[in-house]
Design a protein around this motif. Structure first.
Motif, PDB file in Angstrom:
ATOM      1  N   LYS B 214      27.538  33.473  36.127  1.00 23.34           N
ATOM      2  CA  LYS B 214      26.115  33.602  35.851  1.00 23.34           C
ATOM      3  C   LYS B 214      25.634  35.048  35.893  1.00 23.34           C
ATOM      4  N   GLU B 215      26.105  35.743  36.910  1.00 25.45           N
ATOM      5  CA  GLU B 215      25.525  37.060  37.160  1.00 25.45           C
ATOM      6  C   GLU B 215      26.646  37.981  37.597  1.00 25.45           C
ATOM      7  N   VAL B 216      26.700  39.167  36.985  1.00 19.92           N
ATOM      8  CA  VAL B 216      27.688  40.154  37.426  1.00 19.92           C
ATOM      9  C   VAL B 216      26.975  41.471  37.664  1.00 19.92           C
ATOM     10  N   CYS B 217      27.015  41.943  38.888  1.00 20.72           N
ATOM     11  CA  CYS B 217      26.378  43.197  39.266  1.00 20.72           C
ATOM     12  C   CYS B 217      26.987  44.332  38.449  1.00 20.72           C
ATOM     13  N   GLU B 218      26.241  44.819  37.478  1.00 18.02           N
ATOM     14  CA  GLU B 218      26.798  45.719  36.471  1.00 18.02           C
ATOM     15  C   GLU B 218      27.296  47.035  37.060  1.00 18.02           C
ATOM     16  N   GLY B 219      26.499  47.575  37.960  1.00 19.52           N
ATOM     17  CA  GLY B 219      26.849  48.887  38.511  1.00 19.52           C
ATOM     18  C   GLY B 219      28.130  48.872  39.317  1.00 19.52           C
ATOM     19  N   LEU B 220      28.405  47.779  39.997  1.00 24.02           N
ATOM     20  CA  LEU B 220      29.558  47.771  40.918  1.00 24.02           C
ATOM     21  C   LEU B 220      30.735  46.955  40.393  1.00 24.02           C
ATOM     22  N   CYS B 221      30.592  46.392  39.195  1.00 29.88           N
ATOM     23  CA  CYS B 221      31.702  45.614  38.647  1.00 29.88           C
ATOM     24  C   CYS B 221      31.896  46.023  37.183  1.00 29.88           C
ATOM     25  N   LYS B 222      33.046  46.667  36.934  1.00 31.69           N
ATOM     26  CA  LYS B 222      33.269  47.194  35.583  1.00 31.69           C
ATOM     27  C   LYS B 222      33.798  46.126  34.632  1.00 31.69           C
ATOM     28  N   ARG B 223      34.576  45.219  35.174  1.00 33.69           N
ATOM     29  CA  ARG B 223      35.064  44.112  34.352  1.00 33.69           C
ATOM     30  C   ARG B 223      35.307  42.931  35.267  1.00 33.69           C
ATOM     31  N   TYR B 224      34.993  41.757  34.781  1.00 34.30           N
ATOM     32  CA  TYR B 224      35.215  40.559  35.578  1.00 34.30           C
ATOM     33  C   TYR B 224      35.858  39.492  34.720  1.00 34.30           C
ATOM     34  N   MET B 225      37.070  39.127  35.082  1.00 34.18           N
ATOM     35  CA  MET B 225      37.804  38.106  34.322  1.00 34.18           C
ATOM     36  C   MET B 225      38.167  36.962  35.241  1.00 34.18           C
ATOM     37  N   LEU B 226      37.953  35.736  34.724  1.00 36.22           N
ATOM     38  CA  LEU B 226      38.413  34.553  35.438  1.00 36.22           C
ATOM     39  C   LEU B 226      39.254  33.737  34.479  1.00 36.22           C
ATOM     40  N   HIS B 227      40.228  33.057  35.033  1.00 33.69           N
ATOM     41  CA  HIS B 227      41.044  32.175  34.198  1.00 33.69           C
ATOM     42  C   HIS B 227      41.383  30.942  35.027  1.00 33.69           C
ATOM     43  N   LYS B 228      41.067  29.788  34.446  1.00 35.79           N
ATOM     44  CA  LYS B 228      41.256  28.560  35.212  1.00 35.79           C
ATOM     45  C   LYS B 228      42.510  27.829  34.766  1.00 35.79           C
ATOM     46  N   ILE B 229      43.265  27.385  35.755  1.00 31.02           N
ATOM     47  CA  ILE B 229      44.474  26.621  35.463  1.00 31.02           C
ATOM     48  C   ILE B 229      44.386  25.292  36.206  1.00 31.02           C
ATOM     49  N   SER B 230      44.642  24.237  35.459  1.00 27.47           N
ATOM     50  CA  SER B 230      44.465  22.906  36.061  1.00 27.47           C
ATOM     51  C   SER B 230      45.798  22.260  36.401  1.00 27.47           C
ATOM     52  N   ASP B 231      45.710  21.312  37.274  1.00 28.41           N
ATOM     53  CA  ASP B 231      46.844  20.473  37.679  1.00 28.41           C
ATOM     54  C   ASP B 231      48.042  21.280  38.140  1.00 28.41           C
ATOM     55  N   VAL B 232      47.810  22.119  39.094  1.00 28.22           N
ATOM     56  CA  VAL B 232      48.927  22.947  39.591  1.00 28.22           C
ATOM     57  C   VAL B 232      49.673  22.192  40.683  1.00 28.22           C
ATOM     58  N   GLN B 233      50.926  22.529  40.836  1.00 36.11           N
ATOM     59  CA  GLN B 233      51.742  22.018  41.925  1.00 36.11           C
ATOM     60  C   GLN B 233      51.937  23.165  42.917  1.00 36.11           C
ATOM     61  N   VAL B 234      51.159  23.130  44.009  1.00 34.41           N
ATOM     62  CA  VAL B 234      51.314  24.230  44.979  1.00 34.41           C
ATOM     63  C   VAL B 234      52.542  23.958  45.837  1.00 34.41           C
ATOM     64  N   SER B 235      53.386  24.935  45.927  1.00 32.67           N
ATOM     65  CA  SER B 235      54.619  24.802  46.708  1.00 32.67           C
ATOM     66  C   SER B 235      55.033  26.210  47.137  1.00 32.67           C
ATOM     67  N   TYR B 236      56.239  26.329  47.627  1.00 32.37           N
ATOM     68  CA  TYR B 236      56.692  27.682  47.910  1.00 32.37           C
ATOM     69  C   TYR B 236      57.341  28.277  46.658  1.00 32.37           C
ATOM     70  N   SER B 237      57.395  29.599  46.596  1.00 30.90           N
ATOM     71  CA  SER B 237      57.928  30.278  45.419  1.00 30.90           C
ATOM     72  C   SER B 237      59.447  30.276  45.441  1.00 30.90           C
ATOM     73  N   PRO B 238      60.039  30.516  44.278  1.00 33.08           N
ATOM     74  CA  PRO B 238      61.497  30.602  44.250  1.00 33.08           C
ATOM     75  C   PRO B 238      61.999  31.813  45.042  1.00 33.08           C
ATOM     76  N   LEU B 239      63.264  31.735  45.403  1.00 31.96           N
ATOM     77  CA  LEU B 239      63.874  32.758  46.250  1.00 31.96           C
ATOM     78  C   LEU B 239      63.681  34.169  45.712  1.00 31.96           C
ATOM     79  N   TRP B 240      63.931  34.375  44.426  1.00 35.23           N
ATOM     80  CA  TRP B 240      63.877  35.734  43.874  1.00 35.23           C
ATOM     81  C   TRP B 240      62.507  36.364  44.070  1.00 35.23           C
ATOM     82  N   LEU B 241      61.463  35.531  43.930  1.00 35.50           N
ATOM     83  CA  LEU B 241      60.096  36.045  44.051  1.00 35.50           C
ATOM     84  C   LEU B 241      59.774  36.328  45.520  1.00 35.50           C
TER      85      LEU B 241
END
Lengths: 339, 797
Positions: B214-241
């Motif tokens: 709705k509102e982004v404080c222009e002076g203190l926020c140069k860019r604001y990006m959101l991205h929504k992802i649905s139906d995630v499976q939260v777990s632990y990450s793979p070993l390499w990560l």
């Protein structure tokens, strides 16, 4: 008469050689050679002697007179020497008794170090200038190309007196001050106190010391910077000292560098002092940023220059192998007496 | 900034096996290496084993004997007390002669009569924590769920081997606070190709889920990006990560949070993830309201104020922008839908907020340096790529992108002569162009275009540094300075040094004391409320009361130093100090109103516990000697009793005519007590600038006397309160040029003189420059002197 003369002569010889002080010898001189002395008497008597005996007796008397004179001189010398010898013997002292010292103090190791560094740079034509410790933000930051919201200007690092006045955080403030009022050629150094918000410990203090150097002339380049600072390091730390220059960043110089010197402890092989690197960071330096020159009213197309700054406290600590910065400010006289 | 060697190799293939050489090369090209660590060095001879069979120990109920296949001819028999082992389990096996963290050595041994040929390891024994292997049982053997092979070295199998290099990143290079940034530097250092990552942004296109900002404080926020992802499976990450995060010092949490951290470390763009189902209504980026609170991820309740930028929904604050997220909207095992945030907040604002809350994080550290908006979509794209790669969800979702500023790469005129002139080099345009190209600069017609992330490149001097660091600072030829003028002597500095030398010659040791002192000194010095010394410059943000004002006199510093020496039982101490007193005084300088006059002071202080060697006159003698030698003449000592901290009967002002140099005297006994000093403390404080102005430093030779001197003694009787200086002044006045020296040699009070009187005796040395003085003439002079003295009731004894 001849016999008498011989007798006098023998008597004189005996008495003189037995005499053991100057006074006796003086009396003997009078006795034999004085106005009424025995030899003098005999010489007077010569006029009554026959003409043929006169030359012989005359010669004899003169010879005896000369002998007695010589003997007297010799004996006097001997007696004097003896007396001197005795006197000297009497005057013998125990030279191992400690001397009575004249009280003499000492400069503080920090200032002794500063003076030595100043002397080295003076010999390269750098003049000493001083600047205030309570400084306008303008000189401490703005004119050194440190913009308003740069982290270096944070309240958590700088002691402020008012909105515009602060305790200077670096001797670099003198650069801007000097360039603003002086035209090139400029060759200055400026040692002094600086302040930053830091609790006191073995390596930190809210007040410490820096020395700033600045040169602005026609045709100055990084080669000059390297040579000057390398020459300084060799003069200050010893002829065997090696230096290296690493790229770094300072707001008021570009290109900027840090100068390391070969570790004074291990000579570069790697040890605890240099954290196994073989090098010890010594100072920051660089070519004066054209923006800084322009802000001070110096044409950066015509003039270039370099600047450097080093911590004096650390230099003094290294110089005297002092392991705790606090010692400098505690001023325990047992510490001060070591320098 | 910690760099994982393993991670670096995703972008650049540095053909250097000697880490030390790599560190040296990077340091010399401008990325200073602080230190490096070779991970996994502590573990040796530990392999992956598979438990084939478990048998009970014949003599111990709590022990079992495992037969473990380690890929060798013979399997090992290992006794263990762990209860979580089972047949077919893959486990870490410390074989005979293995080494484990903490210097532990494993050898074959007999356990209750049974030979054990090694040890099965737990997390702790391998130096690991539960967060590294979230599925493990903390107090049992580590049962491996990774894709590992029997006989494989545990370091490879569990990715425990890596080299981590710690870089000091200067404030002009925030782009290097990322693996990619350092990879670019490494590529330039070695002149090798960089595998620039490609960011696929297809997933931004579809808006199947509703997402509202709705509102982004222009002076203190140069860019604001959101991205929504649905139906995630939260777990632990793979070993390499997990292994990579661990290497760079970040604790793995869960796959979603790990992805945000991974992207931040890799690309330098901090990210945050919200549980989308905890967000109520539209999101806004605004300043906090006074009194608002947030429980941050670390479980601490934070009070916010209206200087702080926050992310909020319609009901509550969700996160402190750039600093830390809120606990309520954190990603948990139950999270179903996720909103990724990739934004650029104002660096100064983030820095100040983080400082106020005492909450600096990896994220705030990056925002503080000033981030660029070009990287925001890259971060989202990389996060989506990882969502897909880790098979967490379909990365396609709603995206919001609000851009408040524009960015473009800097273009600078390429002036090779200027670069060479600045560096003292003779590089060709091709060489210069090559170095710049290695760093990603683009050559245009007369200009070069810096990479977008190099906002620090603004002028030719900046280009010169880029060229120089790749050419090598140490390859720049050293050149002696051209001849110049001689150094101009600084008379005032020399004067101070001369003063110091004289003090040293008189037996004083120099001190260096703090300019800041405690206001408590005012009380200790017995200063009255109106005393001008109380008018001090205060520090707005002192470290503590102890050093909160600038000293208006150097005396308290000296007394503190004397006190420190006394507490060390140093019996006799003579000190001097050359430092400023800071007098509050309003005056204008060229830049405006100043409030402080910095007055360098020459301060001497001494005590002698026994009181034998130092008294007022020893001290006065030292000062007189110093003043004489420094060229100050005709000074007088005038008794004063109005300095609150000085002994009223043993203090004098030192003056030249009406100008005051300072004072000398014995410390007031009450003040001595306040500073825990002995009674016999002497101090001097002189204003060096006044001394400097009055000193006659020019020396002119006077011919040696031609006529002999005549010595006379003069013993006088006078009232016991008559100052010696007064008698001296009359003698001097009367004898004028005929008096060469006047020396006091005795003062006597007692039975030999009437009560209330004293006898004062002088040696006089008389000499004329014109003639030999005869007795008759001198008698006449003396009679005149006596006559004059008599008029003041001072008579010949």
């Amino acid at each position: 008469m001849r016999d008498i003369i011989e007798k006098i002569k023998n008597m004189a010889k005996k008495e003189i050689s037995e005499a053991s002080n100057i006074k006796v010898l003086e009396e003997l001189r009078v006795k034999y050679l004085g106005k009424k002395g025995e030899i003098t008497q005999k010489l007077k008597e010569l006029s009554a002697v026959s003409a043929e005996l006169k030359p012989m007796l005359g010669k004899l008397l003169n010879d005896v007179k000369r002998d007695i004179e010589e003997l007297l001189t010799f004996q006097m010398e001997t007696v004097r020497n003896l007396a001197l010898k005795e006197e000297l013997e009497r005057e013998r002292i125990d030279v191992t008794i400690p001397g009575k010292r004249c009280m003499i103090g000492a400069r503080h190791p920090l200032n002794a170090t500063t003076n030595e560094i100043v002397r080295i740079f003076s010999s390269m034509g750098f003049s000493v200038v001083a600047g205030p410790e309570i400084e306008w933000e303008k000189y401490n930051f703005d004119m050194l190309n440190i913009p308003k919201n740069h982290p270096a200007r944070d309240e958590s690092d700088t002691f402020f007196i008012s909105d515009e006045l602060a305790l200077r955080t670096q001797t670099s403030s003198v650069q801007a001050r000097y360039m603003e009022t002086h035209k090139p050629p400029i060759r200055i150094i400026s040692p002094g106190r600086v302040y930053r918000i830091d609790e006191i410990d073995a390596t930190h203090s809210p007040m410490f010391h820096q020395i700033e150097g600045l040169i602005v002339e026609r045709g100055i380049n990084m080669g000059h910077l390297k040579h000057t600072l390398d020459a300084f390091a060799r003069a200050f730390y010893g002829e065997d000292t090696k230096t290296r220059f690493r790229p770094h960043h300072f707001q008021f110089t570009e290109p900027s560098a840090e100068m390391d010197m070969s570790c004074f402890n291990c000579g570069g092989a790697g040890c605890r002092v240099c954290k196994n690197e073989g090098w010890i960071e010594l100072l920051g330096c660089g070519m004066v940023h054209p923006k800084v020159l322009e802000m001070c009213g110096i044409d950066s197309n015509e003039y270039t220059g370099f600047a450097f700054g080093m911590g004096l406290d650390r230099a003094a600590m290294q110089k005297f192998a002092i392991n705790n910065l606090k010692l400098f400010f505690e001023n325990d006289v047992r510490f001060l007496k070591q320098f | 900034m910690l760099l994982s060697w393993d991670w670096l190799k995703d972008f650049v293939d540095v053909k250097c096996n000697d880490v030390k050489k790599f560190c040296e090369a990077m340091t010399m090209s401008g990325s200073k290496v602080e230190s490096f660590e070779e991970l996994g060095q502590e573990i040796q001879n530990v392999v992956v084993g598979k438990i084939i069979e478990i048998k009970k120990h014949p003599d111990a109920e709590k022990l079992v004997i495992c037969t473990v296949d380690i890929g060798a001819k013979e399997s090992l028999k290992i006794v263990t007390g762990a209860t979580n082992v089972f047949e077919s389990a893959m486990v870490p096996v410390a074989c005979h002669n293995a080494r484990l963290p903490g210097g532990v050595k494993i050898k074959k041994t007999r356990l209750r009569g049974v030979q054990s040929e090694g040890m099965l390891c737990s997390l702790k024994e391998l130096g690991l924590q539960l967060c590294d292997f979230p599925y493990a049982q903390e107090d049992g053997i580590l049962i491996l769920k990774e894709d590992v092979h029997v006989g494989e070295d545990i370091l490879t199998a569990l990715k425990l081997k890596d080299v981590v290099v710690d870089f000091e990143i200067t404030s002009n290079r925030p782009d290097c606070l990322s693996i990619l940034g350092l990879a670019r530097e490494a590529a330039a250092t070695y002149n090798i190709a960089l595998e620039e990552p490609m960011f696929n942004v297809k997933q931004f296109e579809n808006n199947k889920e509703k997402l509202e900002v709705k509102e982004v404080c222009e002076g203190l926020c140069k860019r604001y990006m959101l991205h929504k992802i649905s139906d995630v499976q939260v777990s632990y990450s793979p070993l390499w990560l997990r292994a990579r995060l661990k290497a760079v010092g970040i604790r793995p949490v869960n796959n979603i949070v790990d992805i945000t951290n991974y992207v931040m470390i890799e690309l330098g763009q901090p990210m945050h993830a919200f549980d989308a189902d905890k967000v109520e209504g539209a999101i806004c980026v605004r300043k906090a309201h006074v009194g608002e609170e947030l429980v941050t991820l670390d479980g601490v309740l934070r009070e916010l104020d209206d200087s702080m930028l926050v992310i909020a929904d319609e009901k509550k604050v969700l996160a402190i922008a750039g600093v830390m997220g809120g606990l309520e909207s954190e990603i948990t095992a139950g999270t179903k839908n996720v909103i990724f945030e990739s934004a650029v907040f104002d660096g100064t604002s983030v820095r100040q907020t983080a400082k106020k809350l005492g909450l600096r994080s990896e994220s705030s550290a990056r925002f503080e340096k000033g981030l660029l908006i070009y990287n925001c979509p890259n971060a989202i794209a990389r996060a989506c790529e990882l969502i897909e790669k880790l098979d967490i969800a379909d990365p396609i979702g709603a995206t919001i992108d609000i851009v408040n500023v524009q960015e473009k790469p800097n273009e600078i005129e390429l002036d090779c002569d200027e670069i060479n002139n600045l560096l003292g080099t003779t590089l060709t345009i091709e060489e210069i162009a090559n170095y710049l190209k290695w760093l990603g600069f683009e050559m245009l017609e007369d200009t070069v275009r810096a990479p977008i992330f190099r906002t620090d490149i603004e002028c030719v001097a900046d280009l010169a540094e880029e060229v120089a660091r790749l050419f090598g600072y140490n390859n720049i030829p050293s050149v002696p300075l051209p001849g110049g003028d001689i150094a101009k002597p600084n008379d005032f500095e020399n004067f101070k040094n001369e003063l110091a030398s004289l003090a040293v010659a008189h037996g004083f040791y120099e001190t260096v004391t703090y300019s800041m002192v405690s206001p408590k000194h005012f009380e200790k010095l017995l200063l009255e409320e109106a005393d001008p010394l109380r008018n001090c410059v205060e520090i707005k943000n002192p470290l503590g009361e102890d050093k909160s004002i600038m000293r208006t006199t150097t005396i308290p510093s000296m007394l503190e130093t004397l006190n420190k020496n006394m507490s060390q039982k140093n019996e006799r101490v003579c000190l001097f100090d050359i430092g400023c007193a800071y007098k509050k005084k309003e005056f204008k300088d060229e830049n405006g109103k100043r409030v402080v006059d910095e007055r360098p002071m020459f301060t001497l202080g001494a005590y002698d516990i026994e009181g034998r060697n130092i008294d007022f006159f020893v001290f006065k003698g030292a000062i007189e000697g110093i003043l004489d030698k420094i060229g100050i003449r005709n000074y007088t000592f005038e008794a004063v009793s109005n300095l609150s901290f000085m002994h009223p009967g043993r203090t004098a002002k030192i003056k030249i005519d009406e100008l005051e140099l300072g004072f000398i005297g014995q410390l007031h006994p009450t003040v001595a007590k306040n500073y825990e000093l002995c009674k016999n403390v002497l101090v001097v404080e002189l204003d060096i600038k006044t001394m400097f102005e009055l000193a006659e430093t020019k020396k002119v030779y006077k011919p040696l006397p031609k006529y002999p001197a005549v010595l006379r003694d003069l013993a006088l009787v006078c009232d016991k309160n008559t100052p010696v200086a007064f008698i001296e002044s009359i003698i001097k006045q009367e004898l004028k040029n005929n008096l060469e020296e006047l020396e006091l040699f005795d003062i006597y009070e007692g039975v030999q003189v009437p009560l209330g009187k004293k006898s004062v005796a002088f040696n006089l040395k008389l000499r004329s420059t014109e003639k030999t003085l005869d007795d008759e003439y001198i008698d006449k002079l003396i009679i005149a002197v006596l006559k004059n003295l008599e008029s003041y009731d001072i008579i010949l004894r």
